[in-house]
Design a protein around this motif. Structure first.
Motif, PDB file in Angstrom:
ATOM      1  N   GLU A  29      61.147  41.061  63.010  1.00  0.00           N
ATOM      2  CA  GLU A  29      62.284  40.573  62.247  1.00  0.00           C
ATOM      3  C   GLU A  29      63.444  41.554  62.396  1.00  0.00           C
ATOM      4  O   GLU A  29      63.276  42.757  62.212  1.00  0.00           O
ATOM      5  N   VAL A  30      64.621  41.048  62.755  1.00  0.00           N
ATOM      6  CA  VAL A  30      65.755  41.924  63.047  1.00  0.00           C
ATOM      7  C   VAL A  30      66.892  41.789  62.044  1.00  0.00           C
ATOM      8  O   VAL A  30      67.842  42.576  62.088  1.00  0.00           O
ATOM      9  N   SER A  31      66.823  40.814  61.150  1.00  0.00           N
ATOM     10  CA  SER A  31      67.977  40.516  60.295  1.00  0.00           C
ATOM     11  C   SER A  31      68.317  41.641  59.327  1.00  0.00           C
ATOM     12  O   SER A  31      69.466  41.747  58.881  1.00  0.00           O
ATOM     13  N   SER A  32      67.340  42.484  58.995  1.00  0.00           N
ATOM     14  CA  SER A  32      67.590  43.560  58.033  1.00  0.00           C
ATOM     15  C   SER A  32      67.894  44.899  58.696  1.00  0.00           C
ATOM     16  O   SER A  32      68.131  45.898  58.001  1.00  0.00           O
ATOM     17  N   ASP A  74      69.813  47.907  60.490  1.00  0.00           N
ATOM     18  CA  ASP A  74      71.182  48.421  60.655  1.00  0.00           C
ATOM     19  C   ASP A  74      71.388  48.789  62.125  1.00  0.00           C
ATOM     20  O   ASP A  74      70.501  48.572  62.968  1.00  0.00           O
ATOM     21  N   ARG A  93      72.019  42.432  66.731  1.00  0.00           N
ATOM     22  CA  ARG A  93      70.766  41.864  66.221  1.00  0.00           C
ATOM     23  C   ARG A  93      70.357  40.631  67.014  1.00  0.00           C
ATOM     24  O   ARG A  93      69.173  40.465  67.354  1.00  0.00           O
ATOM     25  N   ALA A  94      71.313  39.765  67.292  1.00  0.00           N
ATOM     26  CA  ALA A  94      71.006  38.539  68.025  1.00  0.00           C
ATOM     27  C   ALA A  94      70.484  38.846  69.429  1.00  0.00           C
ATOM     28  O   ALA A  94      69.537  38.212  69.907  1.00  0.00           O
ATOM     29  N   ASP A 136      75.965  42.029  64.090  1.00  0.00           N
ATOM     30  CA  ASP A 136      75.329  40.714  64.196  1.00  0.00           C
ATOM     31  C   ASP A 136      75.022  40.363  65.649  1.00  0.00           C
ATOM     32  O   ASP A 136      73.950  39.822  65.956  1.00  0.00           O
ATOM     33  N   GLU A 137      75.949  40.672  66.548  1.00  0.00           N
ATOM     34  CA  GLU A 137      75.692  40.403  67.968  1.00  0.00           C
ATOM     35  C   GLU A 137      74.562  41.279  68.491  1.00  0.00           C
ATOM     36  O   GLU A 137      73.742  40.838  69.305  1.00  0.00           O
ATOM     37  N   ALA A 171      66.920  40.185  69.243  1.00  0.00           N
ATOM     38  CA  ALA A 171      65.928  39.150  68.961  1.00  0.00           C
ATOM     39  C   ALA A 171      65.406  38.495  70.235  1.00  0.00           C
ATOM     40  O   ALA A 171      64.311  37.928  70.239  1.00  0.00           O
TER      41      ALA A 171
END
Length: 318
Positions: free
Chosen positions: A134-137, A139, A124-125, A121-122, A128
């Motif tokens: 889009e980065v939420s998906s 891995d 991806r954040a 999660d860090e 961004a």
């Protein structure tokens, strides 16, 4: 020799001090202008399509901004030329520095790897902050691939291309390129963004950036390919050309393909392209390797720019 001194002073400032405060950053000023005028030239989402009006408005706003940037950079260069040599070099070097952003790019990419080491999660954040996709998906491998791609693509946008246009046209050339590249980043979208339709309002900006980046993007790929083991210049160029064609962009695929091939890794944008499909999935160490490859390309770009400004041919350099 003055332009050479200006070039290396700007690179030294970038290396040791990084970016100036936002309130003094010319690229931030450019972004504010583009954000303000963009709200007036791009039609709201859902409004009736008026393609010609949107295109004309975007083109006129781009040309007006470009004229302001050229006038300001030209005035600064003229003032520097009237000063004693040391003062002119200092002024021009300080102004050129914000048009080059290698240290910030490297630090942002390495920050993605550091964040990814703590958690997905860090990672991806942090990613961004660097990319518009889009980065939420994504891995962990996808986050790392995106960071390395961004490093390669922005090596051209943030350093090689501004240097290329500085060599040709001085401060106005570098400033115009950064204006064009920033305009493309903010306006060059197909469809809606930020509640506005950019398909036609941003088309001029997108095409201008494509044109100004065409030669530098290929030079960036060449700089990244220098020293590729086991490949002659012809074989390396053919491999990059084959991979670069897989991307929809006429330019960004070149440095990304060169980086993928140099590292021996696979770089992909889901649903859009896969570069060096036979390569392995990037590991944590590959981000640092990519940064070192890019740093070497930065040094080579500076040396090539120096040779060009000095008027040296390859034979004279030998």
């Amino acid at each position: 020799m003055i332009p050479i001194a200006v070039l290396w002073l700007a690179l030294a400032i970038d290396r040791w001090l990084g970016e100036p405060p936002l309130r003094w950053h010319p690229v931030v000023w450019i972004g504010r202008y583009l954000g303000w005028i963009g709200q007036r030239v791009a039609p709201p989402a859902g409004a009736p399509a008026r393609r010609l009006a949107a295109f004309a408005g975007g083109a006129i706003a781009w040309c007006a901004g470009a004229a302001l940037v050229l006038a300001a950079a030209g005035a600064i260069e003229a003032a520097a030329n009237r000063m004693p040599a040391w003062a002119g070099i200092l002024l021009a070097g300080i102004v050129l520095k914000p048009l080059l952003a290698w240290r910030m790019l490297r630090d942002e990419v390495m920050a993605v790897e550091s964040a990814l080491g703590r958690s997905l999660d860090e990672g991806r954040a942090q990613l961004a902050r660097l990319v518009s996709r889009e980065v939420s998906s994504l891995d962990a491998a996808g986050v790392r691939e995106s960071a390395i791609e961004s490093l390669a693509e922005n090596l051209n946008d943030s350093l090689v291309a501004p240097l290329f246009w500085f060599v040709l046209f001085g401060l106005p050339g570098a400033a115009l390129y950064r204006f064009a590249n920033t305009a493309d980043a903010m306006w060059g979208y197909r469809g809606e963004r930020g509640g506005r339709q950019w398909e036609w309002a941003g088309k001029w900006a997108a095409r201008a950036d494509d044109l100004l980046s065409w030669v530098p993007a290929r030079l960036t790929a060449l700089l990244l390919l220098c020293g590729w083991p086991g490949r002659g210049p012809g074989g390396a160029a053919r491999a990059v050309f084959r991979e670069a064609r897989l991307t929809p962009s006429p330019n960004s695929g070149w440095p990304m393909a060169a980086m993928a091939l140099q590292l021996g890794v696979r770089l992909a944008k889901p649903g859009i392209y896969v570069l060096n499909a036979q390569g392995r999935t990037p590991a944590a160490a590959d981000t640092a390797r990519a940064a070192r490859r890019a740093a070497r390309a930065v040094l080579l770009a500076g040396l090539c720019a120096t040779a060009a400004l000095a008027g040296l041919t390859p034979m004279e350099l030998r």
